[in-house]
Motif scaffolding. Structure first.
Motif, PDB file in Angstrom:
ATOM      1  N   LEU A  12     -88.649  35.881  -9.498  1.00 35.96           N
ATOM      2  CA  LEU A  12     -88.503  36.154 -10.857  1.00 35.96           C
ATOM      3  C   LEU A  12     -89.445  37.225 -11.313  1.00 35.96           C
ATOM      4  N   ARG A  13     -90.438  37.478 -10.809  1.00 36.48           N
ATOM      5  CA  ARG A  13     -91.436  38.618 -10.859  1.00 36.48           C
ATOM      6  C   ARG A  13     -90.617  39.960 -10.587  1.00 36.48           C
ATOM      7  N   ALA A  14     -90.087  40.115  -9.427  1.00 35.95           N
ATOM      8  CA  ALA A  14     -89.321  40.986  -8.953  1.00 35.95           C
ATOM      9  C   ALA A  14     -88.110  41.435  -9.988  1.00 35.95           C
ATOM     10  N   PHE A  15     -87.560  40.367 -10.420  1.00 33.89           N
ATOM     11  CA  PHE A  15     -86.365  40.499 -11.260  1.00 33.89           C
ATOM     12  C   PHE A  15     -87.076  41.282 -12.666  1.00 33.89           C
ATOM     13  N   CYS A  16     -88.157  40.752 -13.222  1.00 38.32           N
ATOM     14  CA  CYS A  16     -88.857  41.363 -14.373  1.00 38.32           C
ATOM     15  C   CYS A  16     -89.215  42.908 -14.119  1.00 38.32           C
ATOM     16  N   VAL A  17     -89.581  43.124 -12.937  1.00 34.63           N
ATOM     17  CA  VAL A  17     -90.115  44.540 -12.832  1.00 34.63           C
ATOM     18  C   VAL A  17     -88.905  45.380 -12.895  1.00 34.63           C
ATOM     19  N   VAL A  68     -80.182  40.406 -19.339  1.00 34.65           N
ATOM     20  CA  VAL A  68     -80.905  40.671 -20.574  1.00 34.65           C
ATOM     21  C   VAL A  68     -81.499  39.314 -21.223  1.00 34.65           C
ATOM     22  N   LEU A  69     -80.420  38.356 -21.162  1.00 37.62           N
ATOM     23  CA  LEU A  69     -80.847  37.036 -21.660  1.00 37.62           C
ATOM     24  C   LEU A  69     -81.892  36.544 -20.753  1.00 37.62           C
ATOM     25  N   LEU A  70     -81.900  36.318 -19.713  1.00 38.37           N
ATOM     26  CA  LEU A  70     -82.672  35.845 -18.667  1.00 38.37           C
ATOM     27  C   LEU A  70     -84.026  36.466 -18.796  1.00 38.37           C
ATOM     28  N   PHE A  71     -83.992  37.720 -18.985  1.00 39.35           N
ATOM     29  CA  PHE A  71     -85.215  38.539 -19.144  1.00 39.35           C
ATOM     30  C   PHE A  71     -86.220  38.299 -19.962  1.00 39.35           C
ATOM     31  N   HIS A  72     -85.562  37.805 -21.294  1.00 46.05           N
ATOM     32  CA  HIS A  72     -86.304  37.502 -22.281  1.00 46.05           C
ATOM     33  C   HIS A  72     -87.062  35.989 -22.071  1.00 46.05           C
ATOM     34  N   PHE A  73     -86.491  35.288 -21.420  1.00 46.26           N
ATOM     35  CA  PHE A  73     -87.008  33.965 -21.246  1.00 46.26           C
ATOM     36  C   PHE A  73     -87.864  33.929 -20.204  1.00 46.26           C
ATOM     37  N   VAL A  74     -87.694  34.660 -19.080  1.00 51.91           N
ATOM     38  CA  VAL A  74     -88.591  35.042 -17.910  1.00 51.91           C
ATOM     39  C   VAL A  74     -89.813  35.767 -18.516  1.00 51.91           C
ATOM     40  N   ARG A  75     -89.621  36.831 -18.993  1.00 50.41           N
ATOM     41  CA  ARG A  75     -90.798  37.568 -19.499  1.00 50.41           C
ATOM     42  C   ARG A  75     -91.639  36.711 -20.492  1.00 50.41           C
ATOM     43  N   SER A  76     -91.034  35.912 -21.314  1.00 47.46           N
ATOM     44  CA  SER A  76     -91.836  35.042 -22.141  1.00 47.46           C
ATOM     45  C   SER A  76     -92.555  33.748 -21.330  1.00 47.46           C
ATOM     46  N   GLY A  77     -92.114  33.275 -20.462  1.00 48.12           N
ATOM     47  CA  GLY A  77     -92.706  32.211 -19.262  1.00 48.12           C
ATOM     48  C   GLY A  77     -93.898  32.960 -18.918  1.00 48.12           C
TER      49      GLY A  77
END
Length: 101
Positions: A12-17, A68-77
């Motif tokens: 998930l961290r790799a995805f966010c970056v 884009v939707l997943l990023f919103h939630f993962v970044r928030s987490g």
């Protein structure tokens, strides 16, 4: 999705970056791994979630609507996790008692 099926935090961290940087090579530099390792993490996440997160183009990756939707939630987490870690890492403040002279 049960907690047992939850994607690893490194994935998930790799995805966010990748979402922030827009390119595997730039994400790899920040994460201090190879672009191939980042690509592997993204593919693993796509397989785990059974959705396509990026359209691969010659000029880089284009996030899908799901990404884009997943990023919103993962970044928030991750923001919440960072805040929680910061709070428990602060030294406790002693109770202050006002002295009246």
């Amino acid at each position: 999705m049960s907690r047992r099926d939850f994607p690893p935090l490194n994935t998930l961290r790799a995805f966010c970056v990748v979402m922030r940087r827009g390119k595997l090579c730039e994400a790899a530099g920040e994460l201090e791994v190879t672009p191939q390792a980042v690509g592997h993490q993204i593919r693993a996440l796509e397989e785990m979630l059974q959705i396509k997160l990026f359209d691969r183009r010659s000029n880089g990756l284009m996030p899908t609507e799901q990404a884009v939707l997943l990023f919103h939630f993962v970044r928030s987490g991750f923001d919440e996790l960072e805040e929680g870690l910061a709070r428990i890492s602060r030294p406790p403040q002693a109770d202050r008692i006002a002295k009246i002279s």
